[in-house]
Design a protein around this motif. Structure first.
Motif, short mmCIF file in Angstrom:
data_model
loop_
_atom_site.label_atom_id
_atom_site.label_comp_id
_atom_site.label_asym_id
_atom_site.label_seq_id
_atom_site.Cartn_x
_atom_site.Cartn_y
_atom_site.Cartn_z
N LEU A 1 0.82 -1.20 0.00
CA LEU A 1 0.00 0.00 0.00
C LEU A 1 0.86 1.26 0.00
O LEU A 1 0.57 2.23 -0.72
N CYS A 2 1.94 1.25 0.78
CA CYS A 2 2.87 2.39 0.76
C CYS A 2 3.41 2.63 -0.65
O CYS A 2 3.44 3.77 -1.14
N GLN A 3 3.84 1.56 -1.29
CA GLN A 3 4.40 1.68 -2.64
C GLN A 3 3.34 2.19 -3.62
O GLN A 3 3.61 3.07 -4.43
N GLY A 4 2.15 1.62 -3.54
CA GLY A 4 1.09 2.04 -4.46
C GLY A 4 0.69 3.48 -4.27
O GLY A 4 0.50 4.23 -5.24
N VAL B 1 7.99 -2.48 -7.83
CA VAL B 1 9.01 -1.57 -8.36
C VAL B 1 9.43 -2.01 -9.76
O VAL B 1 9.79 -1.18 -10.61
N ASN B 2 9.38 -3.32 -10.05
CA ASN B 2 9.62 -3.77 -11.43
C ASN B 2 8.73 -3.02 -12.40
O ASN B 2 9.18 -2.51 -13.44
N GLN B 3 7.44 -2.99 -12.09
CA GLN B 3 6.47 -2.36 -12.99
C GLN B 3 6.74 -0.87 -13.12
O GLN B 3 6.64 -0.29 -14.21
N LEU C 1 11.17 8.05 -7.77
CA LEU C 1 10.73 7.22 -6.65
C LEU C 1 11.95 6.97 -5.77
O LEU C 1 12.91 6.31 -6.19
N ASN C 2 11.92 7.51 -4.55
CA ASN C 2 13.08 7.47 -3.66
C ASN C 2 12.84 6.53 -2.50
O ASN C 2 11.86 6.68 -1.76
N TYR C 3 13.73 5.55 -2.35
CA TYR C 3 13.70 4.64 -1.21
C TYR C 3 14.80 5.02 -0.23
O TYR C 3 15.95 5.25 -0.64
N LEU C 4 14.46 5.05 1.04
CA LEU C 4 15.46 5.10 2.10
C LEU C 4 15.37 3.77 2.85
O LEU C 4 14.40 3.51 3.56
N LEU C 5 16.37 2.91 2.65
CA LEU C 5 16.41 1.61 3.32
C LEU C 5 17.34 1.73 4.51
O LEU C 5 18.54 1.97 4.36
N THR C 6 16.75 1.56 5.68
CA THR C 6 17.55 1.67 6.88
C THR C 6 17.18 0.52 7.81
O THR C 6 16.58 -0.45 7.37
N SER C 7 17.58 0.59 9.08
CA SER C 7 17.46 -0.59 9.94
C SER C 7 18.03 -1.78 9.18
O SER C 7 17.38 -2.81 9.01
N HIS C 8 19.25 -1.61 8.71
CA HIS C 8 19.77 -2.52 7.69
C HIS C 8 20.40 -3.78 8.29
O HIS C 8 20.44 -3.98 9.51
N VAL C 9 20.90 -4.61 7.41
CA VAL C 9 21.33 -5.97 7.76
C VAL C 9 22.33 -6.01 8.90
O VAL C 9 22.27 -6.89 9.78
N TRP C 10 23.26 -5.05 8.94
CA TRP C 10 24.36 -5.12 9.93
C TRP C 10 23.94 -4.62 11.29
O TRP C 10 24.65 -4.86 12.27
N ARG C 11 22.79 -3.94 11.38
CA ARG C 11 22.33 -3.48 12.68
C ARG C 11 20.94 -4.03 12.99
O ARG C 11 20.12 -3.37 13.63
N TYR D 1 13.82 8.64 -12.08
CA TYR D 1 14.68 7.58 -11.59
C TYR D 1 13.97 6.79 -10.49
O TYR D 1 13.00 7.25 -9.88
N VAL D 2 14.51 5.62 -10.21
CA VAL D 2 14.27 4.94 -8.95
C VAL D 2 15.59 4.99 -8.20
O VAL D 2 16.59 4.39 -8.62
N ASN D 3 15.61 5.76 -7.12
CA ASN D 3 16.81 5.94 -6.30
C ASN D 3 16.69 5.09 -5.04
O ASN D 3 15.72 5.25 -4.29
N VAL D 4 17.66 4.23 -4.80
CA VAL D 4 17.69 3.43 -3.58
C VAL D 4 18.88 3.92 -2.74
O VAL D 4 20.02 3.86 -3.19
N ILE D 5 18.57 4.39 -1.54
CA ILE D 5 19.59 4.88 -0.62
C ILE D 5 19.60 3.96 0.59
O ILE D 5 18.56 3.77 1.24
N VAL D 6 20.75 3.37 0.89
CA VAL D 6 20.88 2.48 2.05
C VAL D 6 21.74 3.21 3.08
O VAL D 6 22.89 3.54 2.80
N ALA D 7 21.16 3.47 4.26
CA ALA D 7 21.87 4.23 5.28
C ALA D 7 21.43 3.77 6.66
O ALA D 7 20.25 3.49 6.88
#
Length: 795
Positions: free
Chosen positions: A471-474, A502-504, A524-534, A583-589
């Motif tokens: 729902l967030c993505q849509g 996001v493919n579509q 479309l900007n993604y902020l990916l956090t709470s990431h794998v190492w933490r 663009y589709v921007n993916v930011i991992v922080a």
């Protein structure tokens, strides 16, 4: 929609109006059938012959008559009331219907002048459909008036609500197929009405089209008793209006009445909220349309029932070229619409057919809301200096990068308070992801009940949280496609939930870039956090960095992936992403306290390069090639590389070490594969052609190998990253378990620099012993080794 009550007809359409509606509907049906079958003889000026039929029959007839009915009746409402409108076509595989209607109203010919609104253009309209060099069979970016790709079902209603947000004047109709209604994302989307503000947002009018069947099976909702379906939809918060039948004039009359009732009710609810101060959550109207699948098509083919069954889903008469009986049946079907009444001798639609069609931008195929770049304004991103952290010396002060970013986002949210064209969405994680500064500028959108213990809920809020990534993505896609800006904040591991969505969107952007009439939209900007190492506290289930791999498989002209190593580089990357288009921007922080390495000016320069050396971190003085390159991408890998560099400086001071940090992952690719890719000479200068490169990467190691496999020095590239070794443990133990820790990196250098293994055997043994001591320490104390927990940069 406006604050004034809508001008509603006191009675339904007259017989003359009904006749005109039926003529328009028949014309659209004729054009839909023609697109599926014909490549010549569009007006049937001569008997239909095999050579007039396409060699490959593709398309979906079953849903088209229902879509044509909705389009026809929306035309009537729009023309009569002057309502700005947009329609999202959930059964997007019914492309023939939407193309037919946009051609009838003239918007298609204005967009594509070669496909003129006459016999010649009709012939092109027919031939190009699902034909080499033509147009797709689904509603797609090429379709005027569309914001929704019809290839994958489940997202139409979320897109519709996203389009309605912050467009108070707009009516967004959403046709939902009953097959689509079985999907999880669509089921979750019914709850979007709890987030729609009747004061500041537009309205969504769902039309649930029940034609009874999918490709080969009945649909669930179509088989529910009407009272059960009514209870379900009322439970979702709607006031359902039912229209059903198979007699065209009866259905036309009922559909017109339902449309009038729905639009009247929407106007009443909006007026009550906007001028009367009504704060009760509205029970919005919707229409349940039940008509036969393949309505008006062949009743039987080869003795088997077709109309009203699953056999009408795609091409009801498959053997037209080779079977004379099928050919005769197709001609009878086409002539049943009486095309001689609908089009003149030159193939132009008659006045009766066009009587209900709106004019200009009011037409569904010409609405600027479906070409959001026409409405887009630059986002007022303030200068970064007021939000940057002070860095006197690298690696000595800690900040939470996403909290620093939250200050910038709060300023953007405040600057857009009046124009309302920026939103942040996420699955219940805004505060968890340290972006709660946003609540200084706005609340969380919420129309349901509230309790005294609730915080930051607001009917006019522009932060949107719901525990459905779909729902967030849509919502965000619909918002961006209709001319606004936004950001999707998400835990890294669960971004995978929207992989196919996001493919579509990426495919949509790639195609739109090739259409000169499609104006660029905000990225479309993604902020990916709470990431794998933490995610050491949540454990293995929350540890997955693979969304980046998924994105970098997609169209290079559209996708961008950034791994900023500290707070100031995150600000610089976010500033770029928020200002960008198409663009589709993916930011991992990370959101946890982490070291600041670069000043704002240094961060800007580093992000502009995308990858570069940190001279202060290495012992490579530039007078000769380094002995080894320590490369890193991501905040935790950067920390471990710099800690490894410090160990090498202390224990092996004669070793020439170059430290390279990568922010823009596409820089590793060859320039001919990605616009951001490095030319060969630049890559070789940075990483060398033949020296060992020890690369500490945030995600799965093989991605780096895939990006750099064509590089000259690939044989010397050794990558450390996440290799599915996770659990609930300490932060440093996560990197040790995956062999990404500083001690393992030093061992890798010793193992791979020629001749160093013999000279540095004692150093290597000390590194290995520290790893062993680490395992014992955490099991006794539950914390990391003091030399790790208290480490700072001393270079």
């Amino acid at each position: 929609m406006s604050d004034a009550p809508p001008a509603s007809p006191t009675a339904g359409p007259s017989d003359e109006e009904l006749s005109a509606l039926d003529a328009h509907w028949r014309a659209a049906n004729y054009l839909a059938v023609g697109q599926i079958y014909l490549m010549a003889n569009p007006l049937l000026n001569r008997p239909l012959a095999p050579e007039h039929i396409k060699p490959r029959l593709l398309g979906h007839w079953g849903t088209s008559p229902g879509l044509n009915l909705v389009y026809t009746h929306l035309n009537r409402v729009i023309a009569a009331r002057g309502i700005p409108a947009l329609c999202v076509w959930g059964p997007g595989h019914g492309g023939p219907a939407v193309l037919a209607n946009s051609w009838l109203e003239g918007s298609y010919s204005e967009t594509y002048p070669d496909v003129s609104r006459d016999a010649s253009g009709m012939g092109l309209l027919f031939k190009q459909f699902s034909f080499p060099g033509g147009v797709p069979s689904h509603v797609a970016p090429e379709t005027p008036g569309s914001i929704h790709e019809g290839g994958e079902l489940g997202y139409s209603l979320a897109h519709a609500y996203g389009a309605a947000l912050d467009h108070p004047e707009l009516l967004v109709t959403c046709v939902i197929g009953d097959g689509e209604a079985e999907t999880g994302p669509l089921a979750g989307s019914w709850h979007a009405n709890k987030f729609l503000d009747p004061v500041h947002d537009g309205a969504v009018l769902p039309v649930l089209h029940l034609n009874g069947y999918k490709i080969a099976n009945p649909t669930v909702l179509a088989r529910l008793p009407e009272e059960e379906l009514d209870a379900l939809l009322r439970g979702y918060g709607h006031e359902p209006l039912f229209v059903s039948g198979d007699d065209p004039l009866t259905v036309h009359r009922a559909m017109a009445a339902a449309m009038d009732r729905a639009v009247d009710r929407i106007g009443e609810l909006q007026q009550a909220a906007r001028t009367g101060g009504d704060t009760d959550r509205p029970r919005w109207p919707m229409i349940v349309l039940r008509t036969p699948k393949g309505w008006t098509g062949p009743a039987e083919v080869d003795g088997l029932p077709v109309e009203g069954t699953w056999r009408a889903h795609q091409v009801p008469l498959p053997g037209v070229r080779d079977n004379p009986a099928h050919l005769r049946q197709l001609e009878a079907w086409l002539r049943s619409y009486r095309p001689e009444e609908l089009f003149d001798a030159e193939g132009r639609p008659s006045e009766q057919v066009l009587a209900c069609v709106p004019a200009g931008q009011a037409r569904l195929g010409s609405t600027p809301y479906a070409n959001g770049g026409l409405l887009l304004r630059d986002l007022p991103v303030p200068p970064l200096d007021a939000y940057a952290v002070q860095v006197d010396r690298p690696g000595t002060v800690l900040h939470e990068p996403t909290r620093v970013l939250g200050g910038l986002l709060e300023a953007v949210m405040a600057a857009t308070a009046d124009r309302r064209d920026f939103r942040v969405v996420g699955p219940d994680e805004t505060a968890s992801n340290r972006l709660d500064a946003l609540y200084e500028a706005t609340g969380k959108a919420w129309q349901a009940g509230t309790l005294p213990t609730d915080e930051h809920l607001a009917r006019d809020g522009r932060v949107m949280e719901v525990l459905s990534e779909h729902l967030c993505q849509g919502w965000l896609e619909g918002y961006l496609l209709t001319g606004r800006h936004g950001l999707f904040s998400c835990y890294e591991a669960f971004a995978h939930i929207v992989d196919s969505m996001v493919n579509q969107h990426i495919k949509w952007l790639r195609t739109s870039r090739r259409l000169p009439w499609r104006r660029p939209i905000a990225s479309l900007n993604y902020l990916l956090t709470s990431h794998v190492w933490r995610q050491d506290h949540n454990g293995f289930s929350h540890q997955d960095p693979g969304f980046v791999d998924h994105i970098l498989n997609k169209s290079p002209e559209v996708v961008r992936v950034y791994l900023p190593p500290d707070a100031n580089t995150l600000l610089s990357v976010a500033d770029h992403a928020l200002r960008s288009r198409d663009y589709v921007n993916v930011i991992v922080a990370g959101k946890q306290p982490s070291f600041d390495w670069l000043t704002l000016d240094q961060a800007r320069a580093h992000c502009a390069r995308g990858a570069g050396t940190w001279e202060w971190a290495g012992t490579d003085d530039g007078s000769r090639e380094p002995d080894v390159v320590l490369a890193c991408a991501g905040d935790v890998p950067t920390l471990e590389v710099l800690a490894a560099a410090a160990l090498l400086r202390r224990h092996l001071p004669e070793l020439a070490v170059r430290v390279v940090n990568v922010v823009d992952m596409a820089r590793l690719m060859p320039h001919d594969e990605h616009p951001h890719g490095m030319p060969e000479s630049e890559y070789d200068a940075l990483f060398t052609r033949d020296k060992p490169v020890i690369f500490a990467y945030h995600g799965y190691p093989w991605l780096i190998h895939r990006l750099a496999y064509r590089r000259t020095g690939h044989a010397q590239l050794h990558v450390r990253g996440y290799k599915e070794e996770g659990t609930t443990t300490t932060p440093f133990d996560m990197v040790v378990r995956n062999d990404l820790d500083r001690y393992r990196l030093v061992m890798d250098v010793i193992d791979r620099v020629p001749g160093l293994g013999v000279r540095a055997v004692a150093v290597r043994q000390a590194m290995s012993d520290t790893r062993t001591r680490h395992h014992a320490w955490i099991r006794e104390h539950g914390t990391d080794l003091p030399e790790v927990a208290d480490w700072t940069w001393e270079g």
